[in-house]
Design a protein around this motif. Structure first.
Motif, PDB file in Angstrom:
ATOM      1  N   ASN A  45       1.054  -1.245   0.081  1.00 18.29           N
ATOM      2  CA  ASN A  45      -0.198  -0.067   0.479  1.00 18.29           C
ATOM      3  C   ASN A  45       0.294   1.486  -0.328  1.00 18.29           C
ATOM      4  O   ASN A  45       0.491   2.268  -0.701  1.00 18.29           O
ATOM      5  CB  ASN A  45      -0.837   0.276   1.039  1.00 18.29           C
ATOM      6  N   THR A  46       2.315   1.756   1.156  1.00 16.06           N
ATOM      7  CA  THR A  46       3.624   2.337   0.685  1.00 16.06           C
ATOM      8  C   THR A  46       3.305   2.288  -0.826  1.00 16.06           C
ATOM      9  O   THR A  46       3.922   3.886  -1.586  1.00 16.06           O
ATOM     10  CB  THR A  46       4.303   2.178   1.627  1.00 16.06           C
ATOM     11  N   GLN A  47       3.808   1.218  -1.200  1.00 15.68           N
ATOM     12  CA  GLN A  47       4.328   1.490  -2.520  1.00 15.68           C
ATOM     13  C   GLN A  47       2.801   2.262  -3.448  1.00 15.68           C
ATOM     14  O   GLN A  47       3.602   3.287  -4.600  1.00 15.68           O
ATOM     15  CB  GLN A  47       4.934   0.349  -3.408  1.00 15.68           C
ATOM     16  N   LEU A  48       1.650   1.670  -3.216  1.00 12.39           N
ATOM     17  CA  LEU A  48       0.957   2.790  -4.458  1.00 12.39           C
ATOM     18  C   LEU A  48       0.726   3.622  -3.839  1.00 12.39           C
ATOM     19  O   LEU A  48      -0.113   4.738  -4.846  1.00 12.39           O
ATOM     20  CB  LEU A  48      -0.562   1.418  -4.099  1.00 12.39           C
ATOM     21  N   ALA A  49       0.251   4.308  -2.779  1.00  7.45           N
ATOM     22  CA  ALA A  49      -0.121   5.423  -2.602  1.00  7.45           C
ATOM     23  C   ALA A  49       0.357   6.166  -3.243  1.00  7.45           C
ATOM     24  O   ALA A  49      -0.971   6.840  -4.207  1.00  7.45           O
ATOM     25  CB  ALA A  49       0.349   6.015  -1.048  1.00  7.45           C
ATOM     26  N   PHE A  50       1.646   6.387  -3.547  1.00 10.19           N
ATOM     27  CA  PHE A  50       2.341   7.657  -4.725  1.00 10.19           C
ATOM     28  C   PHE A  50       0.978   7.993  -6.021  1.00 10.19           C
ATOM     29  O   PHE A  50       0.690   8.574  -6.710  1.00 10.19           O
ATOM     30  CB  PHE A  50       3.292   8.475  -3.665  1.00 10.19           C
ATOM     31  N   PRO A  51       1.317   6.680  -7.065  1.00  5.95           N
ATOM     32  CA  PRO A  51       0.921   6.585  -7.905  1.00  5.95           C
ATOM     33  C   PRO A  51      -0.568   6.897  -7.873  1.00  5.95           C
ATOM     34  O   PRO A  51      -0.950   7.576  -8.878  1.00  5.95           O
ATOM     35  CB  PRO A  51       1.136   5.272  -8.631  1.00  5.95           C
ATOM     36  N   LEU A  52      -0.922   6.450  -7.703  1.00  3.77           N
ATOM     37  CA  LEU A  52      -2.098   6.218  -7.069  1.00  3.77           C
ATOM     38  C   LEU A  52      -3.310   7.297  -6.808  1.00  3.77           C
ATOM     39  O   LEU A  52      -4.326   7.989  -7.171  1.00  3.77           O
ATOM     40  CB  LEU A  52      -3.561   5.264  -6.616  1.00  3.77           C
ATOM     41  N   VAL A  53      -2.764   8.165  -5.596  1.00  2.00           N
ATOM     42  CA  VAL A  53      -3.218  10.018  -5.805  1.00  2.00           C
ATOM     43  C   VAL A  53      -3.380  10.090  -6.696  1.00  2.00           C
ATOM     44  O   VAL A  53      -3.858  11.152  -6.944  1.00  2.00           O
ATOM     45  CB  VAL A  53      -2.753   9.997  -4.382  1.00  2.00           C
ATOM     46  N   GLY A  54      -1.567  10.065  -7.625  1.00  2.00           N
ATOM     47  CA  GLY A  54      -1.307  11.033  -8.815  1.00  2.00           C
ATOM     48  C   GLY A  54      -2.779  10.554  -9.214  1.00  2.00           C
ATOM     49  O   GLY A  54      -3.011  11.840 -10.286  1.00  2.00           O
ATOM     50  N   TRP A  55      -2.687   9.222  -9.795  1.00  2.00           N
ATOM     51  CA  TRP A  55      -4.130   9.253 -10.589  1.00  2.00           C
ATOM     52  C   TRP A  55      -5.843   9.725 -10.782  1.00  2.00           C
ATOM     53  O   TRP A  55      -5.747  10.688 -11.521  1.00  2.00           O
ATOM     54  CB  TRP A  55      -4.301   7.502 -10.884  1.00  2.00           C
ATOM     55  N   VAL A  56      -5.985   9.945  -9.317  1.00  2.00           N
ATOM     56  CA  VAL A  56      -7.533  10.715  -8.826  1.00  2.00           C
ATOM     57  C   VAL A  56      -7.014  11.882  -9.166  1.00  2.00           C
ATOM     58  O   VAL A  56      -8.011  12.440  -8.424  1.00  2.00           O
ATOM     59  CB  VAL A  56      -7.893   9.630  -7.233  1.00  2.00           C
ATOM     60  N   LEU A  57      -5.754  12.527  -9.200  1.00  6.22           N
ATOM     61  CA  LEU A  57      -5.715  13.951  -9.215  1.00  6.22           C
ATOM     62  C   LEU A  57      -6.085  14.083 -10.855  1.00  6.22           C
ATOM     63  O   LEU A  57      -6.427  15.644 -11.423  1.00  6.22           O
ATOM     64  CB  LEU A  57      -4.490  14.356  -8.612  1.00  6.22           C
ATOM     65  N   VAL A  58      -4.601  14.024 -11.771  1.00  5.22           N
ATOM     66  CA  VAL A  58      -4.796  13.461 -13.257  1.00  5.22           C
ATOM     67  C   VAL A  58      -5.885  13.596 -14.030  1.00  5.22           C
ATOM     68  O   VAL A  58      -6.344  13.590 -14.340  1.00  5.22           O
ATOM     69  CB  VAL A  58      -3.339  12.807 -13.282  1.00  5.22           C
ATOM     70  N   PHE A  59      -6.251  11.901 -13.661  1.00  7.18           N
ATOM     71  CA  PHE A  59      -7.738  11.110 -14.407  1.00  7.18           C
ATOM     72  C   PHE A  59      -8.173  12.209 -14.529  1.00  7.18           C
ATOM     73  O   PHE A  59      -9.255  12.529 -15.427  1.00  7.18           O
ATOM     74  CB  PHE A  59      -8.012  10.168 -14.322  1.00  7.18           C
ATOM     75  N   PRO A  60      -9.336  12.819 -13.860  1.00  5.92           N
ATOM     76  CA  PRO A  60     -10.126  13.489 -13.939  1.00  5.92           C
ATOM     77  C   PRO A  60     -10.158  15.149 -13.974  1.00  5.92           C
ATOM     78  O   PRO A  60     -11.301  15.080 -15.207  1.00  5.92           O
ATOM     79  CB  PRO A  60     -11.313  14.332 -12.222  1.00  5.92           C
ATOM     80  N   VAL A  61      -9.640  15.539 -14.605  1.00 13.51           N
ATOM     81  CA  VAL A  61      -9.122  16.739 -15.426  1.00 13.51           C
ATOM     82  C   VAL A  61      -8.742  16.398 -16.799  1.00 13.51           C
ATOM     83  O   VAL A  61      -9.909  16.840 -17.363  1.00 13.51           O
ATOM     84  CB  VAL A  61      -7.080  17.400 -14.578  1.00 13.51           C
ATOM     85  N   PHE A  62      -8.123  14.988 -16.972  1.00 14.55           N
ATOM     86  CA  PHE A  62      -8.400  15.125 -18.542  1.00 14.55           C
ATOM     87  C   PHE A  62      -9.696  14.420 -18.983  1.00 14.55           C
ATOM     88  O   PHE A  62     -10.083  14.490 -19.981  1.00 14.55           O
ATOM     89  CB  PHE A  62      -7.504  13.438 -18.347  1.00 14.55           C
ATOM     90  N   PHE A  63     -10.479  13.496 -18.419  1.00 14.52           N
ATOM     91  CA  PHE A  63     -11.535  13.322 -18.294  1.00 14.52           C
ATOM     92  C   PHE A  63     -12.333  13.631 -18.700  1.00 14.52           C
ATOM     93  O   PHE A  63     -13.742  14.131 -18.178  1.00 14.52           O
ATOM     94  CB  PHE A  63     -11.645  12.106 -17.391  1.00 14.52           C
ATOM     95  N   PHE A  64     -12.527  15.387 -17.921  1.00 18.56           N
ATOM     96  CA  PHE A  64     -13.575  16.241 -17.847  1.00 18.56           C
ATOM     97  C   PHE A  64     -13.915  16.974 -19.163  1.00 18.56           C
ATOM     98  O   PHE A  64     -15.626  16.613 -18.583  1.00 18.56           O
ATOM     99  CB  PHE A  64     -12.994  17.844 -17.432  1.00 18.56           C
ATOM    100  N   ARG A  65     -13.487  16.370 -20.103  1.00 16.73           N
ATOM    101  CA  ARG A  65     -14.648  16.940 -21.319  1.00 16.73           C
ATOM    102  C   ARG A  65     -15.478  15.622 -21.636  1.00 16.73           C
ATOM    103  O   ARG A  65     -17.035  16.103 -22.298  1.00 16.73           O
ATOM    104  CB  ARG A  65     -13.494  17.388 -22.338  1.00 16.73           C
TER     105      ARG A  65
END
Ligand SMILES: [Zn+2]
Length: 133
Positions: free
Chosen positions: A81-101
């Motif tokens: 979970n420690t290894q996954l925390a930063f990549p997955l938090v990054g995903w939930v910050l970047v993906f919604p911006v990409f998917f907005f349209r």
């Protein structure tokens, strides 16, 4: 206007085209949206706050991508979970911006699909007057 198939609506949404006619572009930039369709005149933002519901679509797609990624990386590849925390938090910050349209296009497309009568032109839906006697 007859109801359109779900495939047609989804295809137009993922190409960011007008859900009613498929011709006009919905966005003029990365986050800037046209007021209406250049081809059929459909007003995209039907009421103030109309696209608030698209945030639920965006959240849903974010969750649908995050969950399998976590399960796969954690259980199949053994990431902690420690290894996954930063990549997955990054995903939930970047993906919604990409998917907005796409979320907005899907939201409007769902409206056209489930309530096609409200998108008819007034001239198309007028019934002939009964004869006066
Ligand atoms: Zn249109």
């Amino acid at each position: 206007m007859a109801g359109q198939s779900l495939g047609t609506i989804l295809g137009r949404a993922f190409r960011l085209r007008c859900p009613k006619c498929g011709g006009g572009r919905m966005f003029s930039g990365l986050l800037r949206m046209h007021d209406r369709c250049s081809e059929c005149g459909l007003v995209y933002e039907r009421d103030p706050g109309y696209f608030l519901g698209s945030s639920y679509v965006n959240y849903g797609f974010t969750a649908l991508t995050l969950t399998p990624a976590y399960v796969t990386l954690h259980y199949a590849f053994g990431w902690t979970n420690t290894q996954l925390a930063f990549p997955l938090v990054g995903w939930v910050l970047v993906f919604p911006v990409f998917f907005f349209r796409y979320a907005r296009a899907l939201w409007l497309g769902m409206d056209v699909y489930f309530d096609p009568q409200s998108f008819e032109d007034p001239a198309e839906s007028e019934q002939p007057e009964p004869p006066v006697r």
